[in-house]
Scaffold this motif. Structure first.
Motif, PDB file in Angstrom:
ATOM      1  N   ALA A 189      -6.931  23.421 -31.672  1.00 34.59           N
ATOM      2  CA  ALA A 189      -6.103  24.075 -32.105  1.00 34.59           C
ATOM      3  C   ALA A 189      -5.428  25.125 -31.084  1.00 34.59           C
ATOM      4  O   ALA A 189      -4.412  25.462 -30.815  1.00 34.59           O
ATOM      5  N   ALA A 190      -6.314  25.352 -29.887  1.00 34.80           N
ATOM      6  CA  ALA A 190      -5.990  26.335 -28.663  1.00 34.80           C
ATOM      7  C   ALA A 190      -4.769  25.495 -27.942  1.00 34.80           C
ATOM      8  O   ALA A 190      -3.840  26.056 -27.699  1.00 34.80           O
ATOM      9  N   ILE A 191      -4.846  24.152 -27.772  1.00 38.29           N
ATOM     10  CA  ILE A 191      -4.078  23.217 -27.181  1.00 38.29           C
ATOM     11  C   ILE A 191      -2.603  23.537 -28.000  1.00 38.29           C
ATOM     12  O   ILE A 191      -1.771  23.573 -27.480  1.00 38.29           O
ATOM     13  N   LEU A 192      -2.615  23.397 -29.392  1.00 38.85           N
ATOM     14  CA  LEU A 192      -1.450  23.488 -30.180  1.00 38.85           C
ATOM     15  C   LEU A 192      -0.878  24.556 -30.090  1.00 38.85           C
ATOM     16  O   LEU A 192       0.439  24.765 -29.936  1.00 38.85           O
ATOM     17  N   ASP A 193      -1.485  25.670 -30.067  1.00 39.94           N
ATOM     18  CA  ASP A 193      -1.205  26.992 -30.057  1.00 39.94           C
ATOM     19  C   ASP A 193      -0.438  27.340 -28.540  1.00 39.94           C
ATOM     20  O   ASP A 193       0.631  27.899 -28.543  1.00 39.94           O
ATOM     21  N   ALA A 194      -1.046  26.664 -27.466  1.00 41.72           N
ATOM     22  CA  ALA A 194      -0.405  27.046 -26.230  1.00 41.72           C
ATOM     23  C   ALA A 194       0.947  26.188 -25.852  1.00 41.72           C
ATOM     24  O   ALA A 194       1.901  26.688 -25.585  1.00 41.72           O
ATOM     25  N   ILE A 195       0.967  25.071 -26.697  1.00 40.71           N
ATOM     26  CA  ILE A 195       1.995  24.137 -26.527  1.00 40.71           C
ATOM     27  C   ILE A 195       3.213  24.891 -27.373  1.00 40.71           C
ATOM     28  O   ILE A 195       4.364  25.115 -26.775  1.00 40.71           O
TER      29      ILE A 195
END
Length: 361
Positions: A189-195
């Motif tokens: 979820a953190a990766i998707l939010d950052a992207i």
């Protein structure tokens, strides 16, 4: 082998294995991107459009009391309507240009004779030998085919976007279930939010700059009476999404049309000097500065990504080069073995997640 020897050789073995695995995976990925371009390009554009819609719908939901579903519908309507208008202008005027292209063939000879005094006989002879023999009817067929392809791509992208938006709320739940444990799900979820955040920043900066540039250019085109002014304005807007060289290309086409359309060379000079100066300043100074500041991505990497994605996916790859590279940078930053590569790809060596421990403390 002693424990000390084993402990000292482990880091070297790990590094070599990482290099080997990354090389193999990167080679397979590049081959897959090239071979599957027909399928992957519309899907990638749909994902990017989906990010735009989510950003717009979230903003609408934050500023107005309307429910989430209505904000989503408004976001989809605005973004897809804007894309349709752009593609309709390009498609319809490309057809008109193809129908009137024979008139440009006759005007071209007169233009070549007119510029003889400015560029000399040698350059004029080169132009005649290399450009007069161009099959303009072939160019017309390409334009009509491109217009049809644009509309077909639009409907395919719209279909993808519709299904992506329908599964938006369920996607995070499925992601947590697929991860298996809460920590892994939180990392994904953190990766998707950052992207998503980085893409929203990039699209916001580029859209604002492109709208300003296209608006100024369109005003100049209309004042001069340039034919197909709407097409050149839309192309100016779109080409500004291509780093550095896009702004230069956006001046070349309308300036050449002005050279052929008008008997005077003044409109040509106005476009080259006026619009060219604006495009040069924005494309080579303001745009890279804002781009690097908002995404923290190396300006050299921007040019490298442009060349790479253009080689793999052609002109569409040039438009998507920065967003795709941003996604790769963020993914690398969340993988410990690939984090050094993410640092090298960044502008100043600092990654977005490095501020979290300080803020937590």
């Amino acid at each position: 082998m002693t424990p000390d020897e084993d402990s000292t050789s482990a880091p070297t073995t790990l590094k070599l294995s990482v290099v080997r695995d990354v090389t193999i995976v990167a080679t397979l990925v590049v081959l897959g991107l090239y071979a599957g371009a027909a399928f992957l390009i519309p899907l990638t554009m749909a994902l990017l459009v989906n990010v735009l819609i989510i950003a717009l719908s979230d903003r609408i939901n934050a500023l107005t009391p309307m429910p989430v579903w209505l904000a989503n519908v408004a976001g989809v309507t605005v973004v897809l309507a804007g894309l349709f208008v752009i593609m309709y202008i390009l498609g319809s005027q490309a057809t008109q240009f193809a129908r009137t292209i024979s008139t440009y063939e006759s005007q071209f000879d007169e233009t070549v004779s007119r510029v003889t005094g400015f560029v000399g006989n040698d350059v004029t002879a080169f132009i005649r030998d290399n450009l007069v023999n161009i099959d303009m009817s072939y160019i017309a067929r390409i334009l009509i085919g491109s217009a049809t392809s644009l509309l077909n791509q639009f409907f395919l992208i719209s279909l993808y976007v519709a299904f992506l938006m329908a599964e938006r709320l369920a996607f995070r739940k499925k992601l947590r279930l697929a991860a298996g444990d809460p920590k892994t799900g939180a990392d994904f979820a953190a990766i998707l939010d950052a992207i998503t955040l980085s893409l929203q920043r990039y699209v916001g900066v580029k859209t604002l700059i492109s709208l300003i540039t296209a608006g100024i250019s369109y005003s100049v085109f209309r004042l001069l009476g340039l034919e197909f002014a709407e097409t050149w304005a839309v192309l100016t807007f779109a080409l500004n999404f291509i780093p550095s060289i896009g702004s230069i290309i956006a001046v070349v086409f309308p300036s050449l049309i002005a050279l052929v359309q008008f008997e005077s060379i003044v409109p040509f000079l106005v476009i080259v000097l006026g619009c060219g100066t604006i495009q040069f300043v924005i494309g080579n100074f303001l745009d890279p500065a804002l781009l690097g500041r908002s995404l923290n991505m190396s300006t050299f990497l921007v040019i490298l990504a442009l060349v790479f994605w253009t080689t793999i996916w052609g002109l569409i790859g040039a438009f998507l080069s920065v967003p795709l590279t941003v996604c790769i940078l963020i993914v690398f930053s969340h993988i410990p073995a690939l984090r050094p590569l993410a640092i090298m790809m960044s502008l100043d060596g600092r990654l977005g997640d490095e501020t979290r421990p300080e803020s937590a403390g």
